[in-house]
Design a protein around this motif. Sequence first.
Motif, mmCIF file in Angstrom:
data_model
loop_
_atom_site.group_PDB
_atom_site.id
_atom_site.type_symbol
_atom_site.label_atom_id
_atom_site.label_comp_id
_atom_site.label_asym_id
_atom_site.label_seq_id
_atom_site.Cartn_x
_atom_site.Cartn_y
_atom_site.Cartn_z
ATOM 1 N N PRO A 100 -8.514 -6.571 -3.900
ATOM 2 C CA PRO A 100 -7.295 -7.055 -4.560
ATOM 3 C C PRO A 100 -6.011 -6.638 -3.822
ATOM 4 O O PRO A 100 -5.028 -6.274 -4.449
ATOM 5 C CB PRO A 100 -7.386 -6.381 -5.931
ATOM 6 C CG PRO A 100 -8.047 -5.081 -5.634
ATOM 7 C CD PRO A 100 -9.025 -5.351 -4.516
ATOM 8 N N PHE A 101 -6.023 -6.660 -2.491
ATOM 9 C CA PHE A 101 -4.859 -6.209 -1.741
ATOM 10 C C PHE A 101 -4.097 -7.366 -1.114
ATOM 11 O O PHE A 101 -4.688 -8.308 -0.589
ATOM 12 C CB PHE A 101 -5.265 -5.243 -0.616
ATOM 13 C CG PHE A 101 -5.859 -3.961 -1.101
ATOM 14 C CD1 PHE A 101 -5.110 -3.085 -1.878
ATOM 15 C CD2 PHE A 101 -7.167 -3.617 -0.789
ATOM 16 C CE1 PHE A 101 -5.657 -1.891 -2.328
ATOM 17 C CE2 PHE A 101 -7.725 -2.428 -1.239
ATOM 18 C CZ PHE A 101 -6.965 -1.561 -2.015
ATOM 19 N N THR A 102 -2.784 -7.276 -1.171
ATOM 20 C CA THR A 102 -1.901 -8.153 -0.408
ATOM 21 C C THR A 102 -0.958 -7.237 0.372
ATOM 22 O O THR A 102 -0.262 -6.414 -0.229
ATOM 23 C CB THR A 102 -1.081 -9.077 -1.321
ATOM 24 O OG1 THR A 102 -1.976 -9.861 -2.107
ATOM 25 C CG2 THR A 102 -0.185 -9.978 -0.500
ATOM 26 N N GLN A 103 -0.962 -7.366 1.699
ATOM 27 C CA GLN A 103 -0.227 -6.408 2.507
ATOM 28 C C GLN A 103 0.652 -7.108 3.542
ATOM 29 O O GLN A 103 0.264 -8.105 4.153
ATOM 30 C CB GLN A 103 -1.200 -5.456 3.228
ATOM 31 C CG GLN A 103 -0.530 -4.292 3.915
ATOM 32 C CD GLN A 103 -1.520 -3.196 4.260
ATOM 33 O OE1 GLN A 103 -2.677 -3.255 3.851
ATOM 34 N NE2 GLN A 103 -1.082 -2.202 4.994
ATOM 35 N N GLY A 104 1.866 -6.596 3.709
ATOM 36 C CA GLY A 104 2.780 -7.061 4.745
ATOM 37 C C GLY A 104 3.313 -5.884 5.515
ATOM 38 O O GLY A 104 2.859 -4.746 5.343
ATOM 39 N N ASP A 105 4.294 -6.116 6.361
ATOM 40 C CA ASP A 105 4.848 -5.034 7.166
ATOM 41 C C ASP A 105 5.551 -3.982 6.308
ATOM 42 O O ASP A 105 5.513 -2.794 6.627
ATOM 43 C CB ASP A 105 5.846 -5.595 8.189
ATOM 44 C CG ASP A 105 5.153 -6.425 9.254
ATOM 45 O OD1 ASP A 105 3.935 -6.223 9.451
ATOM 46 O OD2 ASP A 105 5.821 -7.281 9.867
ATOM 47 N N ASN A 106 6.170 -4.434 5.208
ATOM 48 C CA ASN A 106 6.959 -3.514 4.402
ATOM 49 C C ASN A 106 6.490 -3.396 2.954
ATOM 50 O O ASN A 106 7.215 -2.865 2.115
ATOM 51 C CB ASN A 106 8.432 -3.957 4.410
ATOM 52 C CG ASN A 106 9.020 -3.951 5.794
ATOM 53 O OD1 ASN A 106 8.898 -2.962 6.510
ATOM 54 N ND2 ASN A 106 9.635 -5.055 6.196
ATOM 55 N N TYR A 107 5.306 -3.900 2.661
ATOM 56 C CA TYR A 107 4.830 -3.810 1.283
ATOM 57 C C TYR A 107 3.301 -3.842 1.244
ATOM 58 O O TYR A 107 2.648 -4.283 2.182
ATOM 59 C CB TYR A 107 5.389 -4.965 0.433
ATOM 60 C CG TYR A 107 4.930 -6.343 0.879
ATOM 61 C CD1 TYR A 107 3.727 -6.889 0.419
ATOM 62 C CD2 TYR A 107 5.705 -7.093 1.764
ATOM 63 C CE1 TYR A 107 3.309 -8.131 0.833
ATOM 64 C CE2 TYR A 107 5.288 -8.341 2.182
ATOM 65 C CZ TYR A 107 4.090 -8.860 1.718
ATOM 66 O OH TYR A 107 3.663 -10.093 2.130
ATOM 67 N N CYS A 108 2.789 -3.342 0.135
ATOM 68 C CA CYS A 108 1.345 -3.426 -0.134
ATOM 69 C C CYS A 108 1.175 -3.549 -1.639
ATOM 70 O O CYS A 108 1.619 -2.678 -2.397
ATOM 71 C CB CYS A 108 0.620 -2.185 0.380
ATOM 72 S SG CYS A 108 -1.164 -2.207 0.026
ATOM 73 N N PHE A 109 0.559 -4.643 -2.077
ATOM 74 C CA PHE A 109 0.344 -4.889 -3.496
ATOM 75 C C PHE A 109 -1.145 -4.811 -3.825
ATOM 76 O O PHE A 109 -1.988 -5.247 -3.037
ATOM 77 C CB PHE A 109 0.839 -6.282 -3.907
ATOM 78 C CG PHE A 109 2.310 -6.479 -3.751
ATOM 79 C CD1 PHE A 109 3.210 -5.563 -4.272
ATOM 80 C CD2 PHE A 109 2.807 -7.599 -3.102
ATOM 81 C CE1 PHE A 109 4.572 -5.750 -4.137
ATOM 82 C CE2 PHE A 109 4.159 -7.795 -2.958
ATOM 83 C CZ PHE A 109 5.051 -6.867 -3.475
ATOM 84 N N MET A 110 -1.441 -4.245 -5.011
ATOM 85 C CA MET A 110 -2.768 -4.369 -5.593
ATOM 86 C C MET A 110 -2.627 -5.344 -6.754
ATOM 87 O O MET A 110 -1.875 -5.078 -7.699
ATOM 88 C CB MET A 110 -3.287 -3.026 -6.093
ATOM 89 C CG MET A 110 -3.685 -2.052 -5.009
ATOM 90 S SD MET A 110 -4.512 -0.583 -5.660
ATOM 91 C CE MET A 110 -3.193 0.176 -6.585
ATOM 92 N N LYS A 111 -3.337 -6.461 -6.678
ATOM 93 C CA LYS A 111 -3.219 -7.489 -7.717
ATOM 94 C C LYS A 111 -4.576 -7.697 -8.389
ATOM 95 O O LYS A 111 -5.547 -8.052 -7.729
ATOM 96 C CB LYS A 111 -2.734 -8.809 -7.102
ATOM 97 C CG LYS A 111 -1.332 -8.721 -6.509
ATOM 98 C CD LYS A 111 -0.750 -10.099 -6.225
ATOM 99 C CE LYS A 111 -1.585 -10.858 -5.223
ATOM 100 N NZ LYS A 111 -0.966 -12.149 -4.841
ATOM 101 N N PHE A 112 -4.595 -7.454 -9.677
ATOM 102 C CA PHE A 112 -5.827 -7.635 -10.444
ATOM 103 C C PHE A 112 -5.656 -8.898 -11.276
ATOM 104 O O PHE A 112 -5.097 -8.875 -12.372
ATOM 105 C CB PHE A 112 -6.092 -6.400 -11.297
ATOM 106 C CG PHE A 112 -6.205 -5.141 -10.474
ATOM 107 C CD1 PHE A 112 -7.369 -4.857 -9.784
ATOM 108 C CD2 PHE A 112 -5.128 -4.292 -10.344
ATOM 109 C CE1 PHE A 112 -7.457 -3.722 -9.004
ATOM 110 C CE2 PHE A 112 -5.206 -3.156 -9.567
ATOM 111 C CZ PHE A 112 -6.378 -2.865 -8.892
ATOM 112 N N THR A 113 -6.130 -9.988 -10.720
ATOM 113 C CA THR A 113 -5.823 -11.308 -11.283
ATOM 114 C C THR A 113 -6.993 -11.948 -12.012
ATOM 115 O O THR A 113 -6.853 -13.058 -12.530
ATOM 116 C CB THR A 113 -5.369 -12.247 -10.152
ATOM 117 O OG1 THR A 113 -6.346 -12.236 -9.112
ATOM 118 C CG2 THR A 113 -4.037 -11.782 -9.580
#
Length: 325
Positions: A100-113
């Motif tokens: 459940p990870f979305t990652q960029g250069d300046n962010y990292c999200f855990m999304k439980f969808t």
Amino acid sequence: MAKPESYYIAFLDMLGTRAAASSSDQEYTTAINDFNHAIAICSEAHKGKVYGYSDNAYVQFYSLNDLISFFQSLRDTLMFQHHYFCAAADVGKLSKGSEPFTQGDNYCFMKFTSKSAVIVYRMQTQYTGIGIFLSHAIVRHLQKEGMEGSFCSSICLQNNFVNGEFDYLSVYDISYPDISVDKLKYVLSDYLITTATNPRAGRYYVTPIISMIKCCSQDIFANDSDFKEIINLLSFKSIPTYFQTLSHNETYSIYFLFALIESVLSPIVSASTSIIDVTNICEKIINNFNVPPEKLIAALPSISLSIISEKNKRHFLSILYNMHD
């Protein structure tokens, strides 16, 4: 490796972090570090997948045994550090994808969808107690696998009042193995200290105390010293006198009395051969709580079936009717 037929997920939230932050930076930091360290150790030991952030976490397991043992270990570890949490568990998967990870250069999200993740989060938010609250689907799976001793019925006290007392929600909690007088004493002392400053927060402790009572073994009732100490604790007779008049103590002690009666008459893990005289034990509970019988009879109809079953309410009345002065 074949995929498991079912996955099991939970959302847990540490309790008391707001109070810790209000108290001091160090107390808050210690609580968060203890929480995260305990989760990491227990997930390694019980093969769980953990997605944690600060004072909460989602977890996922492939096995019911691992889910149960993870939470029992985590609960014991944190309890003796005076930390508690509220969790809800259900059948399902956390994420639609593999991670459940979305990652960029300046962010990292855990999304439980996933739908399951939303449901288990919503479940957790409706509980106002210390416990690991199990969905009906998980309870059915446990029953199917012959693991009835892994859970017990309890109550969760709500924020609203009915006749001057907190309303309740019937729940299934993960059972407590190896209940001891010291463990009960530990949780009860935390209840008293919390209630003295915040009665609404104190009600959270009623769930684990009832769950622990439900999990008492016959050995405790057969040991006169342990049995007497438990009665003195749960009837609030052995606590300091200046704590005995705290709000709701009288109501909670009646809850504890009936939970004890239920534990004697219908233990969650039945012994092959009973080592106690259940009628005699129930009579001792009734006599030593010092609650007038007429008060017990008046309270009985409103006592939740999650504390004492309808069958054992009748059994209790039969014992009470046949007791002699």
